[in-house]
Motif scaffolding. Structure first.
Motif, PDB file in Angstrom:
ATOM      1  N   GLN A 101       0.841  -1.206   0.000  1.00 63.25           N
ATOM      2  CA  GLN A 101       0.000   0.000   0.000  1.00 63.25           C
ATOM      3  C   GLN A 101       0.867   1.242   0.000  1.00 63.25           C
ATOM      4  OE1 GLN A 101      -2.597  -0.328   3.366  1.00 63.25           O
ATOM      5  NE2 GLN A 101      -3.895  -1.857   2.379  1.00 63.25           N
ATOM      6  N   SER A 165      -6.035   1.359   1.514  1.00 67.89           N
ATOM      7  CA  SER A 165      -5.315   1.999   0.409  1.00 67.89           C
ATOM      8  C   SER A 165      -5.150   1.040  -0.759  1.00 67.89           C
ATOM      9  CB  SER A 165      -3.934   2.430   0.892  1.00 67.89           C
ATOM     10  OG  SER A 165      -4.048   3.363   1.923  1.00 67.89           O
ATOM     11  N   ASP A 167      -3.079  -1.071  -3.480  1.00 67.85           N
ATOM     12  CA  ASP A 167      -1.826  -1.784  -3.181  1.00 67.85           C
ATOM     13  C   ASP A 167      -1.249  -2.479  -4.396  1.00 67.85           C
ATOM     14  OD1 ASP A 167      -3.672  -3.712  -3.532  1.00 67.85           O
ATOM     15  OD2 ASP A 167      -3.370  -4.727  -1.629  1.00 67.85           O
ATOM     16  N   GLY A 186      -9.739  -0.276  -2.286  1.00 62.14           N
ATOM     17  CA  GLY A 186      -8.534   0.535  -2.432  1.00 62.14           C
ATOM     18  C   GLY A 186      -8.255   0.922  -3.868  1.00 62.14           C
TER      19      GLY A 186
END
Lengths: 655, 299, 211
Positions: A101, A165, A167, A186
């Motif tokens: 991430q 997030s 990744d 994400g």
């Protein structure tokens, strides 16, 4: 019911990580502090009137700059986390998931949410002033661009605490980013955050190209354009031709992910290679989008601080244009290893190396601008001088990488990492910092403390070499990029450790710059002349900070270094003020629509991220309503009365 | 001052490179096969040529910054309007053009050379490579054995690797033998390598492919021809056969150690390629090339 | 209405008549140049979609091919509608130059109606395909087809809303430089979509039927 909420919340919010909880707390505290301060000082109205609704290019530039510095901080923290993790073998400060991430957000933020807005800050601050214009061609659109960038970046950064997030790397290669391999929201945050801010970038490209083509002061022919403006022309042309490819790449991947289509999937006929092509058709020109304006900044600074005309103005213009055209024919050098035929690889290899020719010529022209000049070592010049060797080396390794067969060995290794950090930091970041120091007095009316800046400069520069030189060697040792850890028997420990020390030195350098800014806000020397560096272009002919309307009277331009020429002939804008009558100045009105529209874009993007289509539809409806409202608004400009102009000029002591 | 320091640093780095180049810590600079050798020569050539350019730039910069610094008693010439010199400009357009010309020549030559097997070498051996999440599957069509996460290859014979992926894109890289090539789902791509020295070298997945991508390393055991045959026999005797079901299991995301199989379903590699879109690549040059070489081997 | 024509002529006489009405205000040339550049970006966007379509046109995954799917009457009607609307759009600009507000509005309305007709036929075409099981989830070819043609359709739909908003402004403010600029720009946009459609017609539909 409670259980349902709980399970939803645990999916929705990122949980289970002390670092994330700490960030949650920090975010809430900072927000509370901002809200409290604004309320306490009764500044809400001020914020809305002076900043949020502004269409003034100078204020938009400042907002870009502040956002870019904040993003530089976030991207820098990401970098330090990575370097800490890699300093020693077999560490698990970050598990692979978090490491993935962090390198993804580091890359995305530094390119798209740091370099791009920093660049647009420079465009906004300098271009209209250098042209002798009162604003950009489309001030309203300029505000729209900024707020789209702002909310795109916000959406992207939100993924840190909500949803998780992305990744899969800033390049986001399919099929790794397809639903089969990457379910979480994400990746959606990445796709939508970048898409929204990308629309803004495209608009900025159109805006500044039209501004430069149409709004130059009388007498400023294209071949009298300051070189920074030429570099903006080159950069905007590249934006215009490259960004649509990114729009398409991201949109198709999003359609794959949310509608179950098969553009880049492995099954049902999808073709992942197509994503790589579309991405890099934008991705490589993007590098030139960010580096060309930096060339322009260096050209201005080298000439100003050597007190000498730029060497080979025409060559500089021609080489900028060559680079911007050739930049479209090099994208496949990002994957010589994808099995294209030897003929195709040869074409892209030679095209990539060709870029080295005009770039090399530019470096010699900068050197010979200083030759027979008088070089003063102020901060902008220091960063420019540091750029030349750094970029020469980065360019040299770039040529080495462009040789396809050699690239089979460099590709995806730390050699590549070292190379692109050297050109992006040594080329772009140095240039942006140089530009920031150069135009800072014009933006804010005071100078930044030189001593603190020099500390920052040396820490950052020495740190840079300590950090990245060992990485070239790690590449030869076979260390691949994006590994979250390595075992001691690889023999990579020493150089990684040195590299991490360098990263921290750069971090200290950044802190010095922050301290320098804070210190100078209070104690910085005020710039009363408007021309602190003995400048050569028109922005230095007006007071600092520039008045709202920029130029009370627009001067006639007679040569490339318009202001230098005026000074040589003993002319000034104050004389113009005395000679000519003040007339009302036509200006665009502030508007809240750009901000509101960007909020709706944000809402819509958020809806798409989580697949809540009613929210997404609501957001898009809001966007449409904003557009129609704008189209129907006839009350978009006004005149500053002549008396007010005269009063303002008088306050600067210029009548 | 600063530039001098920088120059020193650069020399130091280049020096380090060549000093340490002889150690096996730097597989890229110390290759054991003709492909890697060719690539290394190109690297050295370009590093030297570019090093000269960079050194000239840094020396010029140091000289100019020192000589034309803004000091009151500086006696050097000051010509604020001198901005043009046709001769100088021709010189520095010409120099990069010549250098790029030279490098382009070698680049194109080697790009084409590397698509063919090394000359004057023995009978080629073929290994089909599939990158999985997060492991490497190897098939030996001629020997009819299969391995996971390691390969044995005979020294001195060209190796034709045929690469595909049954997972996200990865990149097949054995730095000591030579440069890498992507493994793409739905495509079968060829990479010619060869190892001339017996030993164990590290191979790796060089393209990010998700969570445990850094675990995708594998050993390349380069052995003598006779040992290679012994190894094949041993695998045939001591391992079990790979079935389609077991392959399906292997293909699921996860990390495992080394494995060997005494045989495998013949069509499994091309089935994988076709399943992932290879069907639509029939007109692709790589496949044509591969079929041609298969025919060659058939003879 | 004659009165309003006179009014328009009066308005125009206040302006510099050596330049076209849409170029008379300071922002006219800026907006028009800006819009041309925007069209360049949009053109590249479509070029990328076309490239994608051409690459995966044959990737049908055992599902329907372009030849199975496309029916000549459907896309011929769509083409005729859009080409005609492009012509009526030009007539609108022509009448604007004559300061004939009534006819300008009339031709704009005809253009909008033809556009709505086009979108209607396209939607019914899509609905029919989906009904036959040819959804965009079926194969890469169908993903690319729906996205390319759908993006064009979305552009046309946006153009319709935009044009309606401009009709409203013409009714309210008459023929003056701001409206002239808006009509001119929306006209550019409309012709651009027409050109893109000609490519869709030949690259997607004709090639599909013939192949």
């Amino acid at each position: 019911m409670f259980d349902r909420i709980k399970s939803f919340a645990s999916d929705f919010f990122v949980t289970g990580e002390p670092m994330i909880y700490a960030s949650d707390v920090a975010i809430v505290l900072v927000l509370a502090a901002i809200i409290f301060t604004l309320t306490f000082l009764k500044k809400w109205k001020w914020l809305w009137r002076e900043w949020i609704t502004t269409v003034d290019h100078k204020k938009i530039g400042i907002m870009y700059l502040v956002s870019a510095l904040l993003m530089m901080f976030r991207g820098g923290v990401d970098a330090l986390l990575m370097r800490t993790q890699l300093a020693l073998p077999d560490q698990n400060l970050l598990d692979p998931e978090h490491y993935n991430q962090i390198f993804t957000t580091h890359g995305t933020i530094m390119i798209l949410f740091m370099a791009m807005p920093f660049l647009f800050a420079m465009f906004n601050i300098a271009v209209p002033l250098q042209l002798g214009a009162r604003d950009v061609a489309f001030p309203f659109l300029n505000a729209v661009s900024f707020w789209l960038f702002f909310f795109g970046a916000l959406l992207f950064n939100l993924s840190f605490v909500i949803g998780g997030s992305p990744d899969a790397g800033w390049t986001s290669y399919a099929p790794l980013t397809e639903l089969g391999f990457d379910k979480g929201p994400g990746e959606n945050f990445y796709l939508l955050g970048v898409q929204i801010s990308g629309i803004g970038s495209m608009a900025t490209g159109i805006n500044f190209l039209v501004t430069i083509l149409k709004m130059r002061a009388p007498g400023m022919k294209m071949m009298r354009l300051p070189l920074f403006c030429w570099s903006v022309v080159a950069s905007c042309v590249v934006i215009i031709f490259a960004f649509p490819a990114l729009t398409v790449a991201l949109a198709l991947l999003m359609i794959d992910r949310i509608a179950g289509a098969h553009f880049f999937t492995m099954l049902h006929g999808g073709n992942p290679m197509m994503f790589l092509n579309l991405f890099w058709v934008w991705g490589h020109p993007e590098v030139y989008i960010v580096v060309l304006p930096a060339y322009g900044i260096y050209s201005e600074i080298v000439s100003t601080f050597s007190k000498k005309k730029i060497f080979g103005y025409k060559t500089m213009v021609i080489s900028l244009m060559i680079i911007s055209v050739v930049s479209y024919f090099v994208w496949a050098h990002h994957y010589f290893t994808m099995g294209a035929s030897a003929g195709v690889n040869s074409f892209f290899a030679v095209a990539s190396m060709l870029i080295g020719i005009p770039t090399g010529v530019k470096i010699f022209n900068w050197l010979f601008t200083m030759f027979r000049g008088r070089i003063s070592m102020k901060l902008p010049m220091l960063w420019t001088l540091a750029f030349i060797p750094c970029f020469a080396m980065g360019g040299a390794t770039g040529i080495m990488l462009a040789m396809a067969p050699a690239d089979y060995q460099y590709h995806n290794s730390y050699f590549l990492i070292a190379h692109f950090h050297q050109v992006l930091i040594g080329g772009v970041a140095f240039g942006l910092l140089a530009g920031m120091y150069y135009w800072w007095p014009k933006m804010f009316g005071f100078r930044l403390n030189e001593a603190l800046g020099k500390w920052g400069f040396w820490f950052f520069n020495i740190g840079f070499y300590v950090c990245f030189m060992p990485q070239y060697l790690l590449g030869f040792m076979g260390m691949t990029r994006r590994v979250s850890t390595y075992s001691a028997d690889t023999g990579w420990t020493d150089f990684n450790f040195i590299s991490s020390i360098g990263a921290y030195l750069m971090g200290i350098g950044f802190l010095f710059i922050v301290v320098q800014v804070l210190y100078s806000i209070k104690y910085g020397e005020r710039d009363l002349t408007g021309d602190p560096w003995n400048g050569r272009t028109l922005e230095w002919a007006i007071p600092s900070p520039a008045p709202h309307y920029n130029f009370a009277h627009i001067p006639e331009v007679k040569e490339v270094d318009a202001w230098w020429g005026m000074k040589e002939r003993g002319e000034s804008l104050v004389q113009l003020n005395r000679k000519k009558k003040f007339t009302p100045i036509h200006m665009p009105k502030n508007s809240g629509i750009p901000f509101i529209m960007a909020v709706f874009f944000f809402i819509s993007g958020f809806g798409f991220v989580f697949g809540w289509y009613w929210i997404a539809a609501l957001g898009l409806l809001g966007v449409a309503i904003c557009m129609i409202a704008r189209s129907n608004n006839r009350n978009t400009d006004y005149h500053i009365p002549a008396e007010e102009v005269e009063e303002t000029e008088a306050a600067y002591g210029r009548v | 001052m600063k530039s001098l320091w920088r120059k020193g640093f650069f020399i130091l780095i280049i020096g380090l490179l060549f000093l340490t180049g002889c150690s096996d810590k730097y597989p890229v600079l110390n290759p054991v096969g003709p492909a890697g050798e060719r690539e290394k020569n190109l690297i050295v050539l370009s590093a030297v040529l570019m090093g000269i350019v960079v050194a000239v730039v840094i020396a010029l910069l140091a000289f100019i910054v020192y000589r034309y610094r803004d000091k009151p008693n500086n006696k050097a010439a000051y010509k604020p309007n001198w901005d043009d010199s046709k001769i100088l400009e021709v010189v520095w357009w010409a120099i990069p053009i010549i250098i790029i010309g030279v490098l382009s020549f070698y680049t194109v030559r080697d790009t084409f050379a590397l698509t063919k097997p090394p000359k004057n070498s023995g009978e080629p051996i073929t290994i089909e490579v599939t990158s999985l999440d997060w492991k490497w599957m190897f098939f030996y069509p001629d020997q009819d054995v299969a391995t996971v996460n390691y390969i044995d290859v005979p020294a001195g014979r060209p190796i034709q690797f045929v690469l595909t992926s049954d997972a996200p894109i990865n990149s097949f890289w054995i730095p000591a033998l030579g440069g890498q090539e992507y493994t793409m789902p739905g495509m079968a791509m060829r990479l010619w390598l060869q190892a001339n020295e017996v030993g164990t070298y590290t191979g790796k997945g060089a393209n990010f492919s998700g969570k445990h991508f850094e675990d995708m390393t594998f050993d390349v055991n380069v052995v003598k021809e006779t040992d290679f045959n012994k190894w094949v026999d041993k695998v045939k005797d001591t391992s079990h056969a790979l079935t389609k079901q077991e392959y399906q299991k292997l293909a699921k995301p996860g990390v495992i150690g080394e494995k060997s199989f005494s045989s495998y379903p013949k069509s499994i590699f091309m089935d994988t390629v076709n399943k992932n879109g290879g069907l639509y690549m029939n007109n692709d040059w790589m496949m044509k090339d591969m079929n041609k070489s298969d025919e060659m081997e058939g003879k | 209405m004659a009165l309003s024509n006179n009014e328009a002529k009066q308005r125009s006489s206040k302006h510099d008549t050596s330049r076209l009405l849409e170029y008379q205000r300071h922002d006219g040339p800026l907006n028009i140049l800006g819009f041309w550049i925007f069209l360049a970006t949009d053109l590249i966007l479509f070029a990328c979609l076309f490239a994608t379509y051409l690459v995966i046109r044959t990737h049908v995954d055992g599902g329907p091919t372009d030849k199975d799917l496309f029916e000549i009457p459907g896309f011929t009607i769509e083409t005729l509608l859009l080409l005609t609307s492009s012509f009526t759009g030009s007539l609108a600009v022509y009448e604007m130059r004559n300061f004939n507000k009534k006819r300008l509005i009339g031709w704009l309305i005809v253009t909008v109606l033809l556009g709505i007709g086009f979108v209607g036929f396209e939607i019914s075409e899509f609905v029919q395909y989906v009904g036959d099981g040819a959804t965009m989830q079926r194969s890469a070819f169908l993903s690319a087809f729906f996205t390319l043609v759908g993006t064009h359709g979305a552009h046309v739909s946006l153009g319709i809303i935009w044009m309606i908003s401009i009709i409203r402004q013409v009714v309210k403010f008459g023929i003056e430089p701001i409206n002239a600029r808006k009509v001119f720009i929306v006209g550019l946009y409309w012709h651009f979509l027409d050109i893109v459609w000609i490519f869709i017609f030949s690259v997607v539909y004709m090639t599909g039927v013939v192949s």
